[in-house]
Design a protein around this motif. Structure first.
Motif, PDB file in Angstrom:
ATOM      1  N   TYR A   1      59.307  10.196  42.639  1.00 56.05           N
ATOM      2  CA  TYR A   1      60.245   9.893  41.566  1.00 56.05           C
ATOM      3  C   TYR A   1      60.099  10.799  40.346  1.00 56.05           C
ATOM      4  CZ  TYR A   1      61.634   5.643  44.020  1.00 56.05           C
ATOM      5  OH  TYR A   1      62.121   4.765  44.954  1.00 56.05           O
ATOM      6  N   LEU A   2      58.886  11.297  40.089  1.00 59.39           N
ATOM      7  CA  LEU A   2      58.652  12.081  38.880  1.00 59.39           C
ATOM      8  C   LEU A   2      58.333  13.543  39.153  1.00 59.39           C
ATOM      9  CD1 LEU A   2      56.522   9.536  36.798  1.00 59.39           C
ATOM     10  CD2 LEU A   2      58.993   9.902  36.742  1.00 59.39           C
ATOM     11  N   GLY A   3      58.015  13.852  40.424  1.00 63.49           N
ATOM     12  CA  GLY A   3      57.711  15.230  40.754  1.00 63.49           C
ATOM     13  C   GLY A   3      56.344  15.689  40.321  1.00 63.49           C
ATOM     14  N   ARG A   4      55.461  14.766  39.957  1.00 65.02           N
ATOM     15  CA  ARG A   4      54.090  15.109  39.574  1.00 65.02           C
ATOM     16  C   ARG A   4      53.168  13.943  39.915  1.00 65.02           C
ATOM     17  NH1 ARG A   4      56.697  14.609  34.416  1.00 65.02           N
ATOM     18  NH2 ARG A   4      56.794  16.872  34.297  1.00 65.02           N
ATOM     19  N   THR A   5      51.878  14.217  40.045  1.00 66.12           N
ATOM     20  CA  THR A   5      50.906  13.189  40.364  1.00 66.12           C
ATOM     21  C   THR A   5      50.680  12.287  39.157  1.00 66.12           C
ATOM     22  OG1 THR A   5      48.996  14.463  39.605  1.00 66.12           O
ATOM     23  CG2 THR A   5      49.733  14.835  41.891  1.00 66.12           C
ATOM     24  N   PRO A   6      50.081  11.102  39.351  1.00 66.85           N
ATOM     25  CA  PRO A   6      49.759  10.252  38.200  1.00 66.85           C
ATOM     26  C   PRO A   6      48.885  10.970  37.182  1.00 66.85           C
ATOM     27  CG  PRO A   6      49.591   8.986  40.224  1.00 66.85           C
ATOM     28  CD  PRO A   6      49.803  10.411  40.632  1.00 66.85           C
TER      29      PRO A   6
ATOM     30  N   GLN B   1      57.317  -0.776  38.958  1.00 63.07           N
ATOM     31  CA  GLN B   1      55.877  -0.488  38.938  1.00 63.07           C
ATOM     32  C   GLN B   1      55.589   0.823  38.214  1.00 63.07           C
ATOM     33  OE1 GLN B   1      57.626  -1.440  41.542  1.00 63.07           O
ATOM     34  NE2 GLN B   1      56.555  -2.971  42.770  1.00 63.07           N
ATOM     35  N   ILE B   2      56.450   1.822  38.411  1.00 65.59           N
ATOM     36  CA  ILE B   2      56.253   3.106  37.743  1.00 65.59           C
ATOM     37  C   ILE B   2      56.588   2.986  36.260  1.00 65.59           C
ATOM     38  CG2 ILE B   2      57.094   5.483  37.583  1.00 65.59           C
ATOM     39  CD1 ILE B   2      57.282   5.573  40.578  1.00 65.59           C
ATOM     40  N   VAL B   3      57.656   2.269  35.930  1.00 66.00           N
ATOM     41  CA  VAL B   3      58.022   2.084  34.527  1.00 66.00           C
ATOM     42  C   VAL B   3      56.883   1.398  33.772  1.00 66.00           C
ATOM     43  CG1 VAL B   3      59.585   0.912  32.942  1.00 66.00           C
ATOM     44  CG2 VAL B   3      60.489   2.022  34.991  1.00 66.00           C
ATOM     45  N   LYS B   4      56.294   0.361  34.384  1.00 64.63           N
ATOM     46  CA  LYS B   4      55.194  -0.343  33.727  1.00 64.63           C
ATOM     47  C   LYS B   4      53.980   0.564  33.562  1.00 64.63           C
ATOM     48  CE  LYS B   4      56.579  -4.952  35.321  1.00 64.63           C
ATOM     49  NZ  LYS B   4      56.237  -6.097  36.221  1.00 64.63           N
ATOM     50  N   ALA B   5      53.733   1.427  34.545  1.00 63.66           N
ATOM     51  CA  ALA B   5      52.613   2.364  34.440  1.00 63.66           C
ATOM     52  C   ALA B   5      52.851   3.345  33.298  1.00 63.66           C
ATOM     53  CB  ALA B   5      52.419   3.103  35.761  1.00 63.66           C
ATOM     54  N   LEU B   6      54.077   3.845  33.179  1.00 62.83           N
ATOM     55  CA  LEU B   6      54.400   4.779  32.105  1.00 62.83           C
ATOM     56  C   LEU B   6      54.277   4.104  30.743  1.00 62.83           C
ATOM     57  CD1 LEU B   6      57.505   6.614  33.641  1.00 62.83           C
ATOM     58  CD2 LEU B   6      55.144   7.433  33.517  1.00 62.83           C
ATOM     59  N   ASP B   7      54.742   2.863  30.668  1.00 65.14           N
ATOM     60  CA  ASP B   7      54.605   2.115  29.416  1.00 65.14           C
ATOM     61  C   ASP B   7      53.135   1.936  29.054  1.00 65.14           C
ATOM     62  OD1 ASP B   7      57.301   1.892  28.968  1.00 65.14           O
ATOM     63  OD2 ASP B   7      57.491  -0.117  29.838  1.00 65.14           O
TER      64      ASP B   7
END
Length: 309
Positions: free
Chosen positions: A217-222, A178-184
């Protein structure tokens, strides 16, 4: 005996002796069965491809193989397998010896007694090497020591790296899809307005869980992630294109050049103009940005270069 010579400019090292492969196999044991306790005279590297409730016991330690994992057993270590009662336990295995044990233990600390016995890894490159060794043993048995031993040394070296080269990263779980797709999505729509609520909806997670997972997972907010990726893309465009600062800002989703400039300086510690002046290099011309989630290393740069004179 197979050897590989490692030489560095100005120095010469002893040839690296390849492991000798003894036994190779791929078997699936019945649910609820087991093996051991036993000891073996050589090393054994196993790969369990399926998450299960199988248990590997060595000494007074017990490991539940609840994720794809490599298991390393050393000579003389008493160990036991208790296989999942609900499903068969498939595992790939290679028994091998070390022609020069002292040298091998210097190069590969994980082979030493008392080091890690279970290495959770689902890296398809490493799994592919394990399977290729098994394939060579089946299709070209007379070439196994020539082809398979070199690959086994590489596999052991990479597993050793998972443990010691970057122990912090080795403990970080892979990003959820879900996070990978959001980053993409952010990378592919960097010029457009991007709402966190929309990203959360696309992931199928609640806004709260989506935001919490980004922090985990990323250490920062969306929102911070969107800004960070816009600025990183701007850095690329500053070097790849001859656009004005205003044009760069527009191409990474900022309609207000002044707001972009303030954010850029906050994130990078210098203005966009200073960044371009400091890092500009003709080699960057004609490059195009690529998605950052495609590789484990930064793209569009030379990663290693030995200058030969």
């Amino acid at each position: 005996m197979c050897t590989i010579h490692h030489t560095v400019k100005g120095t010469a090292s002893a040839p690296v002796q390849l492991p000798l492969i003894h036994i190779v196999g791929d078997i699936a044991k019945k649910a609820g069965s087991g093996l051991g306790p036993r000891t073996i005279p050589d090393y054994e590297l196993l790969y369990f491809p399926d998450a299960s409730r199988s248990i590997y016991r060595i000494g007074d330690q017990a490991y539940t193989l609840d994720e794809p994992s490599f298991v390393l057993t050393r000579p003389g270590e008493s160990h036991t397998y208790e296989y999942d009662i609900q499903q068969p336990a498939r595992h790939l295995f290679i028994h091998f010896g070390l022609p020069d044990t002292h040298q091998a233990l210097e190069l590969l600390p994980m082979l030493r007694p008392g080091e890690a016995s279970v290495i959770p890894v689902d890296d398809q490159l490493l799994v592919g090497m394990m399977k290729q060794i098994l394939y060579i043993s089946y299709a070209y048995p007379t070439r196994l020591q020539e082809r398979g031993s070199a690959m086994l040394l590489t596999l052991l070296t990479e597993l050793n790296g998972q443990l010691y080269d970057d122990p912090v990263r080795a403990q970080i779980k892979r990003l959820p899809s879900q996070i990978v797709k959001a980053l993409d999505y952010i990378d592919e729509h960097i010029e457009e307005p991007i709402a966190v609520e929309m990203l959360a909806n696309r992931s199928g997670w609640s806004h709260e869980h989506f935001s919490r997972s980004f922090m985990q997972y990323l250490g920062r907010t969306p929102r911070e992630t969107i800004i960070q990726r816009r600025i990183e893309r701007a850095c690329q465009l500053l070097l790849y294109e001859e656009w004005s600062i205003k044009e760069v800002a527009y191409h990474v989703g900022f309609a207000d050049e002044n707001y972009f400039s303030r954010l850029f300086k906050t994130v990078k510690g210098m203005t966009a103009t200073e960044y371009r002046r400091r890092y500009n290099n003709p080699v960057y011309r004609n490059l195009v940005p690529v998605k950052e989630t495609e590789t484990l290393y930064p793209a569009n740069r030379i990663l290693f270069n030995v200058h030969v004179q």
